[in-house]
Design a protein around this motif. Structure first.
Motif, PDB file in Angstrom:
ATOM      1  N   MET A   1     -26.133 -44.364  83.933  1.00  0.00           N
ATOM      2  CA  MET A   1     -25.593 -43.729  85.116  1.00  0.00           C
ATOM      3  C   MET A   1     -25.384 -42.240  84.836  1.00  0.00           C
ATOM      4  SD  MET A   1     -21.810 -44.288  86.817  1.00  0.00           S
ATOM      5  CE  MET A   1     -22.197 -45.806  87.646  1.00  0.00           C
ATOM      6  N   ARG A   2     -25.738 -41.457  85.846  1.00  0.00           N
ATOM      7  CA  ARG A   2     -25.493 -40.015  85.771  1.00  0.00           C
ATOM      8  C   ARG A   2     -24.684 -39.615  87.008  1.00  0.00           C
ATOM      9  NH1 ARG A   2     -30.388 -37.962  86.261  1.00  0.00           N
ATOM     10  NH2 ARG A   2     -30.061 -36.965  88.254  1.00  0.00           N
ATOM     11  N   VAL A   3     -23.677 -38.778  86.802  1.00  0.00           N
ATOM     12  CA  VAL A   3     -22.827 -38.316  87.886  1.00  0.00           C
ATOM     13  C   VAL A   3     -23.300 -36.942  88.336  1.00  0.00           C
ATOM     14  CG1 VAL A   3     -20.481 -37.666  88.543  1.00  0.00           C
ATOM     15  CG2 VAL A   3     -20.841 -39.559  86.944  1.00  0.00           C
ATOM     16  N   GLU A   4     -23.567 -36.817  89.637  1.00  0.00           N
ATOM     17  CA  GLU A   4     -23.896 -35.520  90.226  1.00  0.00           C
ATOM     18  C   GLU A   4     -22.761 -35.173  91.182  1.00  0.00           C
ATOM     19  OE1 GLU A   4     -27.754 -35.895  92.023  1.00  0.00           O
ATOM     20  OE2 GLU A   4     -28.755 -35.922  90.069  1.00  0.00           O
ATOM     21  N   PHE A   5     -22.287 -33.938  91.108  1.00  0.00           N
ATOM     22  CA  PHE A   5     -21.130 -33.522  91.877  1.00  0.00           C
ATOM     23  C   PHE A   5     -21.461 -32.267  92.675  1.00  0.00           C
ATOM     24  CE2 PHE A   5     -17.127 -30.982  91.911  1.00  0.00           C
ATOM     25  CZ  PHE A   5     -16.447 -31.753  92.825  1.00  0.00           C
ATOM     26  N   ASP A   6     -21.233 -32.317  93.968  1.00  0.00           N
ATOM     27  CA  ASP A   6     -21.491 -31.193  94.874  1.00  0.00           C
ATOM     28  C   ASP A   6     -20.175 -30.442  95.090  1.00  0.00           C
ATOM     29  OD1 ASP A   6     -22.261 -29.427  96.846  1.00  0.00           O
ATOM     30  OD2 ASP A   6     -23.241 -30.946  98.087  1.00  0.00           O
ATOM     31  N   GLU A   7     -19.887 -29.509  94.212  1.00  0.00           N
ATOM     32  CA  GLU A   7     -18.606 -28.798  94.225  1.00  0.00           C
ATOM     33  C   GLU A   7     -18.254 -28.157  95.569  1.00  0.00           C
ATOM     34  OE1 GLU A   7     -16.710 -24.940  92.106  1.00  0.00           O
ATOM     35  OE2 GLU A   7     -17.629 -26.390  90.749  1.00  0.00           O
ATOM     36  N   PRO A   8     -19.187 -27.506  96.268  1.00  0.00           N
ATOM     37  CA  PRO A   8     -18.823 -26.899  97.554  1.00  0.00           C
ATOM     38  C   PRO A   8     -18.328 -27.909  98.597  1.00  0.00           C
ATOM     39  CG  PRO A   8     -20.892 -25.978  96.777  1.00  0.00           C
ATOM     40  CD  PRO A   8     -20.553 -27.131  95.869  1.00  0.00           C
ATOM     41  N   SER A  39     -22.316 -38.400  82.101  1.00  0.00           N
ATOM     42  CA  SER A  39     -23.033 -39.618  81.707  1.00  0.00           C
ATOM     43  C   SER A  39     -22.030 -40.602  81.108  1.00  0.00           C
ATOM     44  CB  SER A  39     -24.127 -39.289  80.686  1.00  0.00           C
ATOM     45  OG  SER A  39     -25.108 -38.455  81.244  1.00  0.00           O
ATOM     46  N   PRO A  40     -21.143 -41.138  81.940  1.00  0.00           N
ATOM     47  CA  PRO A  40     -20.089 -42.012  81.410  1.00  0.00           C
ATOM     48  C   PRO A  40     -20.637 -43.305  80.830  1.00  0.00           C
ATOM     49  CG  PRO A  40     -20.122 -42.093  83.800  1.00  0.00           C
ATOM     50  CD  PRO A  40     -21.092 -41.032  83.397  1.00  0.00           C
ATOM     51  N   GLY A  41     -19.886 -43.843  79.894  1.00  0.00           N
ATOM     52  CA  GLY A  41     -20.262 -45.098  79.270  1.00  0.00           C
ATOM     53  C   GLY A  41     -20.130 -46.264  80.235  1.00  0.00           C
ATOM     54  N   GLU A  42     -20.739 -47.346  79.865  1.00  0.00           N
ATOM     55  CA  GLU A  42     -20.752 -48.557  80.695  1.00  0.00           C
ATOM     56  C   GLU A  42     -19.339 -48.998  81.079  1.00  0.00           C
ATOM     57  OE1 GLU A  42     -22.966 -52.102  82.166  1.00  0.00           O
ATOM     58  OE2 GLU A  42     -23.879 -50.617  80.862  1.00  0.00           O
ATOM     59  N   ASP A  43     -18.396 -48.796  80.186  1.00  0.00           N
ATOM     60  CA  ASP A  43     -17.021 -49.215  80.463  1.00  0.00           C
ATOM     61  C   ASP A  43     -16.376 -48.414  81.592  1.00  0.00           C
ATOM     62  OD1 ASP A  43     -17.088 -46.977  78.687  1.00  0.00           O
ATOM     63  OD2 ASP A  43     -15.002 -47.330  78.162  1.00  0.00           O
ATOM     64  N   GLN A  44     -16.954 -47.284  81.958  1.00  0.00           N
ATOM     65  CA  GLN A  44     -16.430 -46.443  83.025  1.00  0.00           C
ATOM     66  C   GLN A  44     -17.179 -46.597  84.350  1.00  0.00           C
ATOM     67  OE1 GLN A  44     -13.687 -44.416  82.902  1.00  0.00           O
ATOM     68  NE2 GLN A  44     -13.365 -45.433  80.943  1.00  0.00           N
ATOM     69  N   HIS A  45     -18.287 -47.308  84.357  1.00  0.00           N
ATOM     70  CA  HIS A  45     -19.141 -47.382  85.543  1.00  0.00           C
ATOM     71  C   HIS A  45     -18.414 -47.904  86.787  1.00  0.00           C
ATOM     72  CE1 HIS A  45     -23.303 -47.183  83.373  1.00  0.00           C
ATOM     73  NE2 HIS A  45     -22.496 -46.204  83.032  1.00  0.00           N
ATOM     74  N   GLU A  46     -17.627 -48.946  86.643  1.00  0.00           N
ATOM     75  CA  GLU A  46     -16.938 -49.503  87.804  1.00  0.00           C
ATOM     76  C   GLU A  46     -15.976 -48.479  88.415  1.00  0.00           C
ATOM     77  OE1 GLU A  46     -13.915 -53.138  88.946  1.00  0.00           O
ATOM     78  OE2 GLU A  46     -15.240 -53.395  87.227  1.00  0.00           O
ATOM     79  N   ALA A  47     -15.214 -47.795  87.568  1.00  0.00           N
ATOM     80  CA  ALA A  47     -14.270 -46.785  88.057  1.00  0.00           C
ATOM     81  C   ALA A  47     -15.002 -45.618  88.709  1.00  0.00           C
ATOM     82  CB  ALA A  47     -13.386 -46.290  86.910  1.00  0.00           C
ATOM     83  N   LEU A  62     -24.121 -40.801  92.533  1.00  0.00           N
ATOM     84  CA  LEU A  62     -24.430 -41.496  91.288  1.00  0.00           C
ATOM     85  C   LEU A  62     -25.907 -41.807  91.218  1.00  0.00           C
ATOM     86  CD1 LEU A  62     -21.441 -43.983  91.285  1.00  0.00           C
ATOM     87  CD2 LEU A  62     -21.561 -41.681  90.299  1.00  0.00           C
ATOM     88  N   VAL A  63     -26.485 -41.509  90.075  1.00  0.00           N
ATOM     89  CA  VAL A  63     -27.873 -41.835  89.809  1.00  0.00           C
ATOM     90  C   VAL A  63     -27.857 -42.959  88.782  1.00  0.00           C
ATOM     91  CG1 VAL A  63     -30.092 -40.983  88.992  1.00  0.00           C
ATOM     92  CG2 VAL A  63     -28.569 -39.446  90.260  1.00  0.00           C
ATOM     93  N   GLU A  64     -28.196 -44.136  89.251  1.00  0.00           N
ATOM     94  CA  GLU A  64     -28.192 -45.299  88.369  1.00  0.00           C
ATOM     95  C   GLU A  64     -29.503 -45.351  87.585  1.00  0.00           C
ATOM     96  OE1 GLU A  64     -25.622 -47.493  88.169  1.00  0.00           O
ATOM     97  OE2 GLU A  64     -24.468 -46.980  89.959  1.00  0.00           O
ATOM     98  N   ALA A  65     -29.369 -45.565  86.300  1.00  0.00           N
ATOM     99  CA  ALA A  65     -30.564 -45.605  85.443  1.00  0.00           C
ATOM    100  C   ALA A  65     -30.933 -47.036  85.118  1.00  0.00           C
ATOM    101  CB  ALA A  65     -30.318 -44.838  84.162  1.00  0.00           C
TER     102      ALA A  65
END
Length: 65
Positions: A1-8, A39-47, A62-65
């Motif tokens: 999983m990769r987190v993308e954040f649109d700050e504006p 790129s949080p670990g698997e243990d953080q994916h649900e949160a 979220l971009v799921e890999a």
């Protein structure tokens, strides 16, 4: 999983930081969210999925890999 954040888009509600504090925080000066771990670990994916779901501005993608 990769987190993308649109700050504006962020409205500084802080929901993400409350739900996933190991992945998101807020700037002290204006409350806008910051990503601590894009790129949080698997243990953080649900949160992280919950944080994206509760974001009132839909600023988290979220971009799921």
């Amino acid at each position: 999983m990769r987190v993308e954040f649109d700050e504006p888009k962020c409205v500084a509600a802080g929901q993400c930081a409350m739900v996933a504090p190991e992945v998101f925080d807020q700037r002290d000066d204006d409350g806008v969210a910051i990503v601590l771990d894009d790129s949080p670990g698997e243990d953080q994916h649900e949160a992280v999925r919950e944080a994206a779901a509760v974001c009132p501005a839909a600023a988290i993608r979220l971009v799921e890999a």
